[in-house]
Design a protein around this motif. Structure first.
Motif, mmCIF file in Angstrom:
data_model
loop_
_atom_site.group_PDB
_atom_site.id
_atom_site.type_symbol
_atom_site.label_atom_id
_atom_site.label_comp_id
_atom_site.label_asym_id
_atom_site.label_seq_id
_atom_site.Cartn_x
_atom_site.Cartn_y
_atom_site.Cartn_z
ATOM 1 N N ALA A 8 35.481 40.900 39.445
ATOM 2 C CA ALA A 8 34.576 41.136 38.311
ATOM 3 C C ALA A 8 34.842 40.123 37.197
ATOM 4 O O ALA A 8 33.906 39.579 36.612
ATOM 5 N N TRP A 9 36.128 39.872 36.908
ATOM 6 C CA TRP A 9 36.443 38.889 35.859
ATOM 7 C C TRP A 9 35.992 37.493 36.290
ATOM 8 O O TRP A 9 35.456 36.730 35.498
ATOM 9 N N ALA A 10 36.166 37.158 37.564
ATOM 10 C CA ALA A 10 35.722 35.854 38.071
ATOM 11 C C ALA A 10 34.214 35.699 37.904
ATOM 12 O O ALA A 10 33.730 34.635 37.512
ATOM 13 N N GLU A 11 33.473 36.754 38.177
ATOM 14 C CA GLU A 11 32.020 36.691 38.072
ATOM 15 C C GLU A 11 31.551 36.513 36.632
ATOM 16 O O GLU A 11 30.701 35.683 36.353
ATOM 17 N N VAL A 12 32.129 37.282 35.706
ATOM 18 C CA VAL A 12 31.639 37.217 34.333
ATOM 19 C C VAL A 12 32.190 36.035 33.553
ATOM 20 O O VAL A 12 31.556 35.566 32.618
ATOM 21 N N SER A 13 33.367 35.549 33.944
ATOM 22 C CA SER A 13 33.977 34.449 33.192
ATOM 23 C C SER A 13 33.572 33.080 33.714
ATOM 24 O O SER A 13 33.752 32.080 33.030
ATOM 25 N N GLY A 14 33.063 33.046 34.925
ATOM 26 C CA GLY A 14 32.706 31.753 35.509
ATOM 27 C C GLY A 14 33.904 31.000 36.059
ATOM 28 O O GLY A 14 33.788 29.848 36.443
ATOM 29 N N ASN A 15 35.086 31.656 36.114
ATOM 30 C CA ASN A 15 36.291 31.005 36.627
ATOM 31 C C ASN A 15 36.454 31.148 38.125
ATOM 32 O O ASN A 15 37.505 30.882 38.664
ATOM 33 N N GLY A 16 35.465 31.578 38.796
ATOM 34 C CA GLY A 16 35.536 31.735 40.242
ATOM 35 C C GLY A 16 34.203 32.211 40.763
ATOM 36 O O GLY A 16 33.448 32.854 40.059
ATOM 37 N N ARG A 17 33.920 31.876 41.950
ATOM 38 C CA ARG A 17 32.674 32.303 42.570
ATOM 39 C C ARG A 17 32.840 33.690 43.172
ATOM 40 O O ARG A 17 33.926 34.072 43.587
ATOM 41 N N ALA A 18 31.765 34.435 43.212
ATOM 42 C CA ALA A 18 31.805 35.781 43.774
ATOM 43 C C ALA A 18 32.206 35.747 45.246
ATOM 44 O O ALA A 18 32.707 36.724 45.774
ATOM 45 N N ASN A 45 43.562 33.604 38.093
ATOM 46 C CA ASN A 45 42.788 33.386 36.866
ATOM 47 C C ASN A 45 42.842 34.608 35.946
ATOM 48 O O ASN A 45 42.920 34.463 34.726
ATOM 49 N N PHE A 46 42.804 35.788 36.523
ATOM 50 C CA PHE A 46 42.904 37.021 35.733
ATOM 51 C C PHE A 46 44.266 37.074 35.044
ATOM 52 O O PHE A 46 44.362 37.322 33.844
ATOM 53 N N ARG A 47 45.332 36.825 35.809
ATOM 54 C CA ARG A 47 46.686 36.834 35.255
ATOM 55 C C ARG A 47 46.830 35.779 34.157
ATOM 56 O O ARG A 47 47.405 36.036 33.097
ATOM 57 N N SER A 48 46.271 34.607 34.366
ATOM 58 C CA SER A 48 46.331 33.536 33.362
ATOM 59 C C SER A 48 45.570 33.919 32.095
ATOM 60 O O SER A 48 46.018 33.630 30.987
ATOM 61 N N ALA A 49 44.426 34.558 32.258
ATOM 62 C CA ALA A 49 43.646 34.991 31.097
ATOM 63 C C ALA A 49 44.419 36.031 30.293
ATOM 64 O O ALA A 49 44.433 35.992 29.057
ATOM 65 N N LEU A 50 45.098 36.944 30.980
ATOM 66 C CA LEU A 50 45.901 37.942 30.279
ATOM 67 C C LEU A 50 47.007 37.259 29.470
ATOM 68 O O LEU A 50 47.209 37.564 28.294
ATOM 69 N N ARG A 51 47.705 36.328 30.089
ATOM 70 C CA ARG A 51 48.787 35.618 29.385
ATOM 71 C C ARG A 51 48.262 34.850 28.184
ATOM 72 O O ARG A 51 48.881 34.848 27.123
ATOM 73 N N ALA A 52 47.133 34.194 28.375
ATOM 74 C CA ALA A 52 46.578 33.369 27.295
ATOM 75 C C ALA A 52 46.216 34.213 26.072
ATOM 76 O O ALA A 52 46.256 33.721 24.946
#
Length: 165
Positions: free
Chosen positions: A56-66, A76-83
């Protein structure tokens, strides 16, 4: 038409509140800590349900394809949390019955630019985990004593059994 990225913090709060992702929930009444399933993709009991929040985060953030790689979604989810200043308070990814991680919500007073000091070591460990190699705490592969030549009477210490890349 341009698609704007959602802000992680309000998006994630809404996802946890929605209870639509199995295993993703608040762990305290103050709603400052939450649990996320963290099952390795190579486990026999892994399923598509285990990665729904990452997808879901990949889809809405554009950081990954569905239809992309689930390990990339998780990274990418883990990196976003850290950031954004989320802190991991419990790592139970190796729990055989309920592999998960618990994160603490960032301080409201914290600035958007959080220090990344010490995160390189964790990034290295996360990369090993993502590609399926054992991390020092995983003990996933026993020491390969029988494949090594050792002088008679010499035994390996557990710390000598770690292969560093």
């Amino acid at each position: 038409m341009s698609h704007s990225r959602p802000l992680l913090i309000p998006w994630l709060r809404a996802q946890i509140d929605s209870e639509r992702y199995p295993g993703v929930h608040w762990t305290n009444p103050e709603r400052t800590e939450f649990c996320v399933p963290w099952k390795h993709a190579l486990r026999q009991d892994s399923s598509d349900v285990d990665i729904l929040i990452f997808k879901a985060w990949a889809e809405v953030s554009g950081n990954g394809r569905a239809h992309g790689d689930s390990s990339v979604w998780k990274r990418n989810f883990r990196s976003a949390l850290r950031a954004k200043g989320f802190k991991m308070v419990s790592d139970s990814k190796n729990d055989s019955a309920n592999p998960h991680k618990v994160f603490h919500w960032p301080d409201e007073l914290a600035s958007g630019a959080n220090s990344s000091a010490g995160s390189q070591d964790q990034d290295d460990l996360d990369l090993l985990e993502d590609i399926g190699l054992p991390t020092p705490e995983s003990h996933a592969i026993p020491c390969l004593d029988d494949l090594l030549y050792l002088p008679e009477g010499k035994e390996l210490e557990p710390s000598e059994c770690i292969l560093y890349l």
